[in-house]
Design an enzyme around this catalytic site. Sequence first.
Site, PDB file in Angstrom:
ATOM      1  N   ASN A 123      -6.615  -1.007   1.387  1.00  0.00           N
ATOM      2  CA  ASN A 123      -5.979  -0.693   2.675  1.00  0.00           C
ATOM      3  C   ASN A 123      -6.741   0.487   3.297  1.00  0.00           C
ATOM      4  O   ASN A 123      -7.002   1.477   2.625  1.00  0.00           O
ATOM      5  CB  ASN A 123      -4.510  -0.331   2.378  1.00  0.00           C
ATOM      6  CG  ASN A 123      -3.715   0.086   3.605  1.00  0.00           C
ATOM      7  OD1 ASN A 123      -3.927   1.156   4.165  1.00  0.00           O
ATOM      8  ND2 ASN A 123      -2.780  -0.745   4.001  1.00  0.00           N
ATOM      9  N   CYS A 135      -1.844   4.035  12.637  1.00  0.00           N
ATOM     10  CA  CYS A 135      -2.235   5.444  12.742  1.00  0.00           C
ATOM     11  C   CYS A 135      -2.482   5.839  14.186  1.00  0.00           C
ATOM     12  O   CYS A 135      -2.836   5.007  15.012  1.00  0.00           O
ATOM     13  CB  CYS A 135      -3.534   5.679  11.990  1.00  0.00           C
ATOM     14  SG  CYS A 135      -3.508   4.897  10.437  1.00  0.00           S
ATOM     15  N   SER A 153       0.822  -1.215   0.000  1.00  0.00           N
ATOM     16  CA  SER A 153       0.000   0.000   0.000  1.00  0.00           C
ATOM     17  C   SER A 153       0.860   1.270   0.000  1.00  0.00           C
ATOM     18  O   SER A 153       1.863   1.364   0.711  1.00  0.00           O
ATOM     19  CB  SER A 153      -0.897   0.001   1.236  1.00  0.00           C
ATOM     20  OG  SER A 153      -1.665   1.166   1.273  1.00  0.00           O
ATOM     21  N   GLY A 211      12.504   0.190   2.807  1.00  0.00           N
ATOM     22  CA  GLY A 211      13.606  -0.195   1.926  1.00  0.00           C
ATOM     23  C   GLY A 211      14.511  -1.251   2.564  1.00  0.00           C
ATOM     24  O   GLY A 211      14.246  -1.724   3.678  1.00  0.00           O
ATOM     25  N   GLY A 216       7.202  -2.819  -1.830  1.00  0.00           N
ATOM     26  CA  GLY A 216       6.920  -1.402  -1.639  1.00  0.00           C
ATOM     27  C   GLY A 216       7.944  -0.495  -2.305  1.00  0.00           C
ATOM     28  O   GLY A 216       7.854  -0.193  -3.501  1.00  0.00           O
ATOM     29  N   THR A 217       8.957  -0.103  -1.544  1.00  0.00           N
ATOM     30  CA  THR A 217       9.967   0.863  -2.013  1.00  0.00           C
ATOM     31  C   THR A 217      10.594   0.449  -3.343  1.00  0.00           C
ATOM     32  O   THR A 217      10.936   1.310  -4.161  1.00  0.00           O
ATOM     33  CB  THR A 217      11.039   1.024  -0.914  1.00  0.00           C
ATOM     34  OG1 THR A 217      10.376   1.501   0.270  1.00  0.00           O
ATOM     35  CG2 THR A 217      12.121   2.008  -1.301  1.00  0.00           C
ATOM     36  N   ILE A 264       6.068  -5.895   7.675  1.00  0.00           N
ATOM     37  CA  ILE A 264       5.908  -4.782   8.573  1.00  0.00           C
ATOM     38  C   ILE A 264       5.558  -3.496   7.820  1.00  0.00           C
ATOM     39  O   ILE A 264       5.845  -3.375   6.639  1.00  0.00           O
ATOM     40  CB  ILE A 264       7.209  -4.530   9.408  1.00  0.00           C
ATOM     41  CG1 ILE A 264       8.398  -4.224   8.515  1.00  0.00           C
ATOM     42  CG2 ILE A 264       7.476  -5.656  10.345  1.00  0.00           C
ATOM     43  CD1 ILE A 264       9.686  -3.855   9.267  1.00  0.00           C
ATOM     44  N   ALA A 295       7.000  10.823   4.864  1.00  0.00           N
ATOM     45  CA  ALA A 295       5.950  11.353   5.744  1.00  0.00           C
ATOM     46  C   ALA A 295       4.867  11.923   4.832  1.00  0.00           C
ATOM     47  O   ALA A 295       4.577  13.121   4.858  1.00  0.00           O
ATOM     48  CB  ALA A 295       6.513  12.412   6.676  1.00  0.00           C
TER      49      ALA A 295
END
Length: 308
Positions: free
Chosen positions: A104, A135, A26, A222, A270-271, A196, A75
Amino acid sequence: MVMKSSVDLQTEIGGLCLKNPVMTASGTFEYAGEFIDLLDINRLGAIIVKGISLEPSAGNPPPRIVETPCGMLNAIGLENVGIHAFISEKLPFLRTLSPPLIVNIYGKRIEEYAELARHINDADGIAAIEVNISCPNVSSGGIAFGVDPLSVFEVVSAVRKQTIKPLIVKLSPNVTDITPIAISAEEAGADCLSLINTLTGMAIDIETRKPKLANITGGLSGPAIRPIAVRMVWQAVLAVSIPVIGIGGIMTASDALEFLIAGASAVQIGTANFVNPRATLDILEGIETFLLQHHIEKLADIIGTIKI
Ligand SMILES: Cc1cc2nc3c(=O)[nH]c(=O)nc-3n(C[C@H](O)[C@H](O)[C@H](O)COP(=O)(O)O)c2cc1C
């Protein structure tokens, strides 16, 4: 001996059957449309889209991304179009793709999570929900839902009551011990865990002496986080009986295989999508090649085969 030309890559994550274990993480694949010319999206095991909240959000002010050794800090602040625009504007295109779509969600109150789950439950073309519990829980003074077993139980139970769709709970690594958190999510009705999410980090510009991110802190992702992620996935697999999805610094097929051997039933990328938009398919092809070379006929035969 003649080498077989294909292997059975099917896997199952909490009631959802995937044709292969590679999916997008996500926030790193937007709503998939941006990637349509860059790779054959229909070859993915599943698609997970950017985290959705009840109301649209502009996210944090820039700078929102900083490169760090072997990773990045972000961020973004969960910028998204909101659930209503997602369903009316993004979902019609996503429905034209063949991989199962996983949405998500995040909220700042338990009721927000529950309402989001209700909207998703009623929408066609969404295969499963991934609940981001990293969150801040506004009602509890801003402490993230995912760092306390009791609030994990409360938020997951509230979502569970609103949906019959498979429920994946995405865990935060910013905890001392992942085990009680994983157990709490399972007891509250999660069908699957994913972990994670990013680790909280910070970088400072030594000339201006200001934080490099406008938000001051951000989430580290990463390759730098991969060993932590592999360790936590292994611990979670030992603690629960539901499937676990591995995430964190997966850049190559070898990285993905570490998670599968540790016991993950699938992986999220992801990254790596920012470095190589075709990373998911390169990883998928690499997993298949590894299994063929090692005469392993099906993916299930490598999952959880760690030797200790
Ligand atoms: C730019 C960016 C945006 C992200 N947005 C979300 C999000 O909306 N929801 C979520 O659950 N995780 C989000 N994540 C976390 C990723 O899905 C993933 O858990 C994390 O980056 C670790 O995997 P990686 O090292 O392969 O990137 C985001 C990560 C990045 C880098």
